[in-house]
Design an enzyme around this catalytic site. Structure first.
Site, short mmCIF file in Angstrom:
data_model
loop_
_atom_site.label_atom_id
_atom_site.label_comp_id
_atom_site.label_asym_id
_atom_site.label_seq_id
_atom_site.Cartn_x
_atom_site.Cartn_y
_atom_site.Cartn_z
N ASN A 17 0.84 -1.09 0.18
CA ASN A 17 -0.03 0.09 0.07
C ASN A 17 0.90 1.13 0.00
OD1 ASN A 17 -3.34 -0.37 0.02
ND2 ASN A 17 -2.22 -1.94 1.57
N ARG A 68 1.69 1.33 25.63
CA ARG A 68 1.18 1.75 24.37
C ARG A 68 1.31 3.28 24.14
NH1 ARG A 68 -0.74 -2.04 21.45
NH2 ARG A 68 -1.67 -3.88 22.46
N MET A 93 0.19 -3.05 12.53
CA MET A 93 -0.60 -4.10 13.13
C MET A 93 -0.42 -3.77 14.54
SD MET A 93 -1.76 -5.23 10.61
CE MET A 93 -2.56 -6.84 10.40
N ARG A 94 -0.87 -2.69 14.87
CA ARG A 94 -0.80 -2.13 16.50
C ARG A 94 -1.99 -1.51 16.54
NH1 ARG A 94 3.29 -1.97 20.00
NH2 ARG A 94 2.42 -0.32 21.19
N HIS A 112 -8.58 -1.39 5.67
CA HIS A 112 -8.97 -2.75 6.33
C HIS A 112 -9.56 -3.80 5.06
CE1 HIS A 112 -9.85 -5.51 9.36
NE2 HIS A 112 -11.06 -5.77 8.68
N GLU A 177 -7.31 -2.41 -2.88
CA GLU A 177 -6.50 -1.48 -1.72
C GLU A 177 -5.86 -0.68 -2.51
OE1 GLU A 177 -6.49 -4.07 2.39
OE2 GLU A 177 -4.58 -3.89 1.09
C1 GAR Z 1 -3.39 -4.79 3.95
O1 GAR Z 1 -4.14 -5.55 3.31
C2 GAR Z 1 -4.19 -4.06 4.81
O2 GAR Z 1 -5.58 -4.04 4.62
C3 GAR Z 1 -4.09 -4.84 6.26
O3 GAR Z 1 -2.75 -5.27 6.15
C4 GAR Z 1 -2.18 -5.48 4.78
C5 GAR Z 1 -0.96 -4.69 4.62
O4 GAR Z 1 -0.39 -5.13 3.37
N1 GAR Z 1 -4.81 -4.16 7.42
C6 GAR Z 1 -4.93 -4.57 8.19
O5 GAR Z 1 -5.71 -5.79 8.14
C7 GAR Z 1 -5.72 -3.78 9.33
N2 GAR Z 1 -6.78 -4.32 10.18
P1 GAR Z 1 0.93 -4.11 2.64
O6 GAR Z 1 1.85 -4.22 3.90
O7 GAR Z 1 1.20 -5.06 1.57
O8 GAR Z 1 0.65 -2.74 2.45
#
Ligand code: GAR
Length: 221
Positions: A17, A68, A93-94, A112, A177
């Site tokens: 992303n 946190r 992821m936090r 998401h 995405e």
């Molecule tokens: C993405 O698919 C995003 O939607 C997800 O992590 C991935 C990161 O991908 N996020 C979640 O699940 C948050 N709840 P990337 O590192 O290839 O961008």
């Protein structure tokens, strides 16, 4: 010319992303600049990717912080040092705390891999498959105190196919995405977004009102 929106991208994973944002900026479809990339995972693919593109990159390990809130205080300090306007969570992821949210009110976005409020939390694609959903998708939303919960800015639907695995579905979800996140941020960059409670009001944003994704697809009438 107005200053481009300064993004602070937070990530923990491969950073595809982030790449989509880099590409949209280079293509001129996103009026922004990436002021800093922050990761809690030193060897995340996204960190290497950011460095390859010469972006300011900061690793903040959570293990070194007492709480946190203390972690988020360091994040806020780093974002401010780099003059960030908008915080973009891209696979970070936090759980974030009010320390970050109060420093950047209505200025923290998340993506998401599901159509929220369905399938919040981890492994959203797996959750959709296990549930037997026929349509899932992608949500870009403002972050609030609850996980995967804040006001929704944009969504895209993705059909689930009979032979899908989590990996195959993930690839198709990510393709959406990578279209949706730069587009949603461009709506903010061009001043077309206002948050009103749970609703996000958009000015001059198109919607194909008769478009429908049905799965299975009924015959045309
Ligand atoms: C993405 O698919 C995003 O939607 C997800 O992590 C991935 C990161 O991908 N996020 C979640 O699940 C948050 N709840 P990337 O590192 O290839 O961008």
């Amino acid at each position: 010319m107005p200053e481009p929106l300064a993004l602070g991208v937070l990530l923990s994973g491969s950073g595809t992303n982030l790449q989509a944002l880099i590409d949209a900026i280079a293509a001129g479809t996103l009026d922004a600049r990436i002021a800093v990339v922050i990761s809690n995972v030193p060897d995340a693919g996204g960190v290497a990717r950011a460095r390859r593109h010469g972006l300011p990159t900061v690793v903040l390990r959570h293990g070194e912080m007492p709480s946190r809130e203390a972690y988020d205080a360091r994040v806020v300090e780093t974002l401010r040092e780099h003059g960030v306007d908008l915080v973009v969570l891209a696979g970070f992821m936090r759980l974030v705390t009010t320390v970050l949210l109060r420093a950047f009110p209505a200025r923290v976005l998340n993506i998401h891999p599901a159509l929220l409020p369905a399938f919040p939390g981890l492994h959203a694609e797996r959750q959709a498959l296990v549930h037997g959903a026929r349509i899932t998708g992608v949500t870009v939303h403002f972050v609030d105190e609850e996980t995967d919960h804040g006001p929704i800015l944009a969504q895209a639907a993705v059909p689930i196919l009979p032979d899908d695995t989590e990996e195959k579905l993930h690839v198709r979800v990510q393709r959406q995405e990578h279209r949706l996140y730069p587009f949603a941020i461009q709506l903010i960059a061009t001043g077309r977004v206002r948050v009103d409670g749970r609703r996000v009001l958009l000015r001059d944003a198109a919607c194909a009102i008769d478009a429908v994704l049905a799965n299975p697809t009924p015959p045309a009438t």
